[in-house]
Motif scaffolding. Sequence first.
Motif, PDB file in Angstrom:
ATOM      1  N   GLN A  27     -24.791  31.436  -8.396  1.00  0.00           N
ATOM      2  CA  GLN A  27     -23.921  31.945  -7.583  1.00  0.00           C
ATOM      3  C   GLN A  27     -24.085  31.304  -6.333  1.00  0.00           C
ATOM      4  O   GLN A  27     -25.109  31.157  -5.757  1.00  0.00           O
ATOM      5  CB  GLN A  27     -24.302  33.494  -7.212  1.00  0.00           C
ATOM      6  N   SER A  65     -29.370  31.125 -13.657  1.00  0.00           N
ATOM      7  CA  SER A  65     -29.586  31.740 -12.501  1.00  0.00           C
ATOM      8  C   SER A  65     -31.201  32.077 -12.170  1.00  0.00           C
ATOM      9  O   SER A  65     -31.958  31.881 -13.349  1.00  0.00           O
ATOM     10  CB  SER A  65     -29.110  33.253 -12.372  1.00  0.00           C
ATOM     11  N   LEU A  67     -32.213  34.759 -11.644  1.00  0.00           N
ATOM     12  CA  LEU A  67     -32.435  36.204 -11.526  1.00  0.00           C
ATOM     13  C   LEU A  67     -33.243  36.906 -12.504  1.00  0.00           C
ATOM     14  O   LEU A  67     -33.079  38.111 -12.939  1.00  0.00           O
ATOM     15  CB  LEU A  67     -31.048  37.025 -11.644  1.00  0.00           C
ATOM     16  N   CYS A  71     -29.170  39.181 -15.556  1.00  0.00           N
ATOM     17  CA  CYS A  71     -27.748  39.297 -15.305  1.00  0.00           C
ATOM     18  C   CYS A  71     -27.045  38.700 -16.697  1.00  0.00           C
ATOM     19  O   CYS A  71     -27.739  37.489 -17.241  1.00  0.00           O
ATOM     20  CB  CYS A  71     -27.335  38.646 -14.051  1.00  0.00           C
ATOM     21  N   VAL A 106     -22.005  41.113 -10.953  1.00  0.00           N
ATOM     22  CA  VAL A 106     -23.337  40.619 -10.331  1.00  0.00           C
ATOM     23  C   VAL A 106     -22.705  40.844  -8.658  1.00  0.00           C
ATOM     24  O   VAL A 106     -21.850  40.453  -8.421  1.00  0.00           O
ATOM     25  CB  VAL A 106     -23.412  39.345 -10.383  1.00  0.00           C
ATOM     26  N   ASN A 108     -24.443  40.485  -4.679  1.00  0.00           N
ATOM     27  CA  ASN A 108     -25.210  40.041  -3.761  1.00  0.00           C
ATOM     28  C   ASN A 108     -25.032  41.072  -2.663  1.00  0.00           C
ATOM     29  O   ASN A 108     -24.060  40.895  -1.926  1.00  0.00           O
ATOM     30  CB  ASN A 108     -25.430  38.548  -3.459  1.00  0.00           C
ATOM     31  N   TRP A 114     -30.002  41.171  -5.461  1.00  0.00           N
ATOM     32  CA  TRP A 114     -28.891  40.975  -6.399  1.00  0.00           C
ATOM     33  C   TRP A 114     -29.005  42.410  -7.324  1.00  0.00           C
ATOM     34  O   TRP A 114     -30.050  42.879  -7.766  1.00  0.00           O
ATOM     35  CB  TRP A 114     -29.324  39.835  -7.240  1.00  0.00           C
ATOM     36  N   CYS A 116     -27.237  43.810 -10.959  1.00  0.00           N
ATOM     37  CA  CYS A 116     -26.513  43.440 -12.019  1.00  0.00           C
ATOM     38  C   CYS A 116     -26.126  44.673 -12.952  1.00  0.00           C
ATOM     39  O   CYS A 116     -27.113  45.616 -12.748  1.00  0.00           O
ATOM     40  CB  CYS A 116     -27.101  42.547 -12.834  1.00  0.00           C
TER      41      CYS A 116
END
Length: 160
Positions: A27, A65, A67, A71, A106, A108, A114, A116
């Motif tokens: 992202q 990612s 994350l 996600c 997702v 931000n 973040w 999800c």
Amino acid sequence: MKTTVSMRLGAAVAACTMLAGGPALAQDASLDPNFGSVSLRAGFTPDPMVVRIAAGGNINVNDASSLGGQCVGMITDAPDYRIHYTAQPGVRLTIRIRSQADTTLVVNGPDGQWYCNDDIGSSINPGVLYRTPRSGVYDIWVGTYGSDPAPAEIRITEME
């Protein structure tokens, strides 16, 4: 597949995932959104505000990612939509997706976190509830499980 966290979208809503950390590799919030942006102040009308988009992309957010693998879905580099939101104490903000396809979400948030979500309740549609939203920018990506884009709606509301 549902992710886990402490946020809820009311009694019928499953948990969402809130993840902190460095910027995600897939992202890129510095890019212009694929389907535009809007500035909203608490109490906006019409509510819900509905934006039609094509969900999906060529990047597997789970693989690409930072994350923590929480996600899921195929997304694009650029956000699909951007909200510049001015919050008001006591007013909640909900971002939901409506589609016939199995979509993922997702976000931000303006806090740099973040968020999800895959499915809420028994639905195949995702959503994130901010009980005490912050003023600032919310960048939104809507993913799909396949490589084909899918028609979807982003529904932004303070009524849920």
